[in-house]
Design a protein around this motif. Structure first.
Motif, PDB file in Angstrom:
ATOM      1  N   CYS A 134      35.517  34.070  35.187  1.00 38.27           N
ATOM      2  CA  CYS A 134      35.234  34.132  36.634  1.00 38.27           C
ATOM      3  C   CYS A 134      33.317  35.390  36.349  1.00 38.27           C
ATOM      4  N   ALA A 175      31.859  36.772  45.847  1.00 46.90           N
ATOM      5  CA  ALA A 175      32.595  35.823  46.256  1.00 46.90           C
ATOM      6  C   ALA A 175      31.786  34.222  46.857  1.00 46.90           C
ATOM      7  N   PHE A 229      40.063  39.955  50.392  1.00 48.65           N
ATOM      8  CA  PHE A 229      39.946  39.569  48.938  1.00 48.65           C
ATOM      9  C   PHE A 229      41.756  40.404  48.866  1.00 48.65           C
ATOM     10  N   MET A 275      40.663  38.462  43.591  1.00 51.54           N
ATOM     11  CA  MET A 275      39.463  39.231  42.305  1.00 51.54           C
ATOM     12  C   MET A 275      40.573  40.445  41.854  1.00 51.54           C
ATOM     13  N   LEU A 298      40.409  33.851  40.013  1.00 55.15           N
ATOM     14  CA  LEU A 298      39.504  34.730  39.996  1.00 55.15           C
ATOM     15  C   LEU A 298      37.891  34.161  40.892  1.00 55.15           C
ATOM     16  N   SER A 299      37.835  34.599  41.869  1.00 56.92           N
ATOM     17  CA  SER A 299      36.302  34.078  42.078  1.00 56.92           C
ATOM     18  C   SER A 299      36.062  35.211  41.357  1.00 56.92           C
ATOM     19  N   VAL A 300      35.399  36.456  41.533  1.00 61.51           N
ATOM     20  CA  VAL A 300      35.215  37.593  40.974  1.00 61.51           C
ATOM     21  C   VAL A 300      35.755  39.023  40.503  1.00 61.51           C
ATOM     22  N   ALA A 301      35.157  39.759  39.555  1.00 60.67           N
ATOM     23  CA  ALA A 301      35.731  40.537  39.016  1.00 60.67           C
ATOM     24  C   ALA A 301      34.650  41.547  38.980  1.00 60.67           C
ATOM     25  N   MET A 345      30.053  42.563  45.756  1.00 58.32           N
ATOM     26  CA  MET A 345      31.786  41.809  45.922  1.00 58.32           C
ATOM     27  C   MET A 345      31.735  40.103  47.128  1.00 58.32           C
TER      28      MET A 345
END
Ligand code: CTP
Length: 398
Positions: A108, A172, A26, A1, A74-77, A168
């Motif tokens: 993402c 994710a 993460f 992430m 990336l899965s998430v930001a 998060m």
């Protein structure tokens, strides 16, 4: 992430946030603005994340395309804290630093956690920018209320780090440990009418129960919130069952209890109600007035008798002999866990965004969850509760 850090005072919390995120599995890449460096150094964030930090200084980047490379896979930001300045620029597509350029190139899901002075947060320009970002599919995490570094009080604090971490994990797809579970949470006080305009109640705000309902929903549960009058709004995406009296709360629970996997009884149920309720407003006539009270049903004790395989969690509000009294309630009401609250303290509990509880199970020593925001505490309580659920069929097979 990706964690983007902008220049608000809460930036000093980000090394801790990175540490918690890493603990949950993460791999965290950090990008920060020039102003963020006033509150936390790139070296600290590099040390905890184990990666070179993207800073505003383009010359120090290993690759001139780092701002594009970092987004790949990336899965998430998450942008935390997100300043008013950052929100304004992002809402208008301004890309005058490395973090904004990076964020504009992301593919993402993006979460932003605004944190600023409450008057700034309430400013219509900031609110308009938040609306714009939300309409574009960006998740804006509402700030917490409380005392600010500047001395002001209100909405604007960065939410508890545990709340951000849980969001998060959910984004994710890492933490849906309550997915498929039906959870009933009760919150707030009950009101027992005396006459047409008066009632008996207590100082419960409902914050603890609402925080638990919200945390359970974040972890994938199907949540029903049964509540008396609350000082805080009912969160979205849950079944909202408002009630007034203890009797109404009992009826609402009796109707739904059989279908649930877990009950968290955080409501402050009135133990007594006026024996007679006057339809009209009682008039004064100079004489003394006594109100005869009769006991309300003990809701939890009744449901405890029909427990079956369900997990039941209660609260104990005590002013003395905290642990002994709470343990007695745990056994008497056939609970799996009880959260013991010292309600004589003014820095936690009623009317406060904070709480401190001892969690007591049927075996083992009580665990003290020290003073923390109710939202963070809610997740800690659920961490314990999840362990008591029977393994789901899918998990058992897999
Ligand atoms: N409770 C309930 N029904 C009641 C009173 C309490 O279901 N009539 C629940 C509360 O929601 C809480 C737990 O029982 O989860 C303990 O509540 P608390 O007020 O601490 O204790 P009481 O059982 O009311 O006992 P006492 O007031 O004598 O301390």
């Amino acid at each position: 992430m990706l964690l983007g850090v902008t220049g608000g005072i809460a930036a000093y919390k980000t090394p801790d946030l990175v540490r918690l995120l890493i603990k949950k599995g993460f791999d965290v890449r950090v990008a920060m603005t020039k102003n963020a460096e006033q509150f936390v150094t790139p070296v600290s964030l590099r040390s905890v994340s184990g990666h070179r930090v993207l800073t505003a200084d383009w010359d120090t980047q290993e690759d001139p395309f780092d701002h594009l490379n970092v987004g790949a896979g990336l899965s998430v930001a998450l942008i935390a804290p997100a300043t008013a300045n950052f929100l304004g620029k992002l809402a208008h597509g301004v890309a005058d630093d490395l973090l904004l350029t990076t964020v504009l190139a992301l593919e993402c899901p993006l979460y932003v956690a605004p944190a600023m002075n409450p008057r700034m947060y309430a400013n219509p320009a900031v609110q308009e920018n938040i609306k714009t970002l939300t309409a574009r599919g960006i998740t804006v995490i509402p700030p917490s209320a409380g005392a600010m570094a500047c001395g002001d009080e209100g909405e604007g604090r960065l939410p508890a780090l545990e709340t951000l971490v849980a969001l998060m994990e959910k984004a994710a797809g890492l933490n849906a440990d309550l997915s498929g579970k039906k959870i009933i949470v009760t919150a707030g006080p009950t009101e027992e009418p005396i006459d047409a305009v008066r009632f008996i109640s207590n100082r419960s705000s409902g914050r603890m129960g609402v925080a638990i309902a919200e945390a359970a929903r974040e972890r994938g549960a199907e949540v029903t919130l049964i509540h008396g009058p609350l000082a805080v709004p009912v969160p979205d995406n849950m079944t909202d069952v408002p009630v007034r009296t203890a009797k109404e709360m009992l009826d609402a629970l009796t109707e739904r209890f059989a279908a649930c996997d877990m009950l968290v009884m955080a409501a402050a149920v009135s133990d007594f109600r006026p024996a007679r309720v006057s339809d009209a407003k009682v008039k004064k006539n100079g004489a003394e007035l006594s109100i005869a009270l009769e006991p309300n049903p003990d809701i939890l004790e009744r449901l405890g008798r029909m427990k079956g395989g369900r997990v039941i969690i209660g609260f104990a509000a005590e002013t003395e002999n905290l642990l002994a009294n709470a343990r007695e309630k745990l056994m008497k009401k056939n609970l799996d866990l009880i959260c013991a609250n010292d309600v004589s303290r003014s820095d936690i509990g009623f009317d406060s965004a904070y709480n401190e509880v001892h969690i007591i199970g049927r075996a083992g020593e009580p665990v003290l969850l020290g003073r923390m925001e109710k939202r963070a505490l809610a997740h800690r309580i659920l961490d314990e509760a999840v362990k008591l659920l029977p393994p789901s069929r899918a998990a058992a097979q897999g």
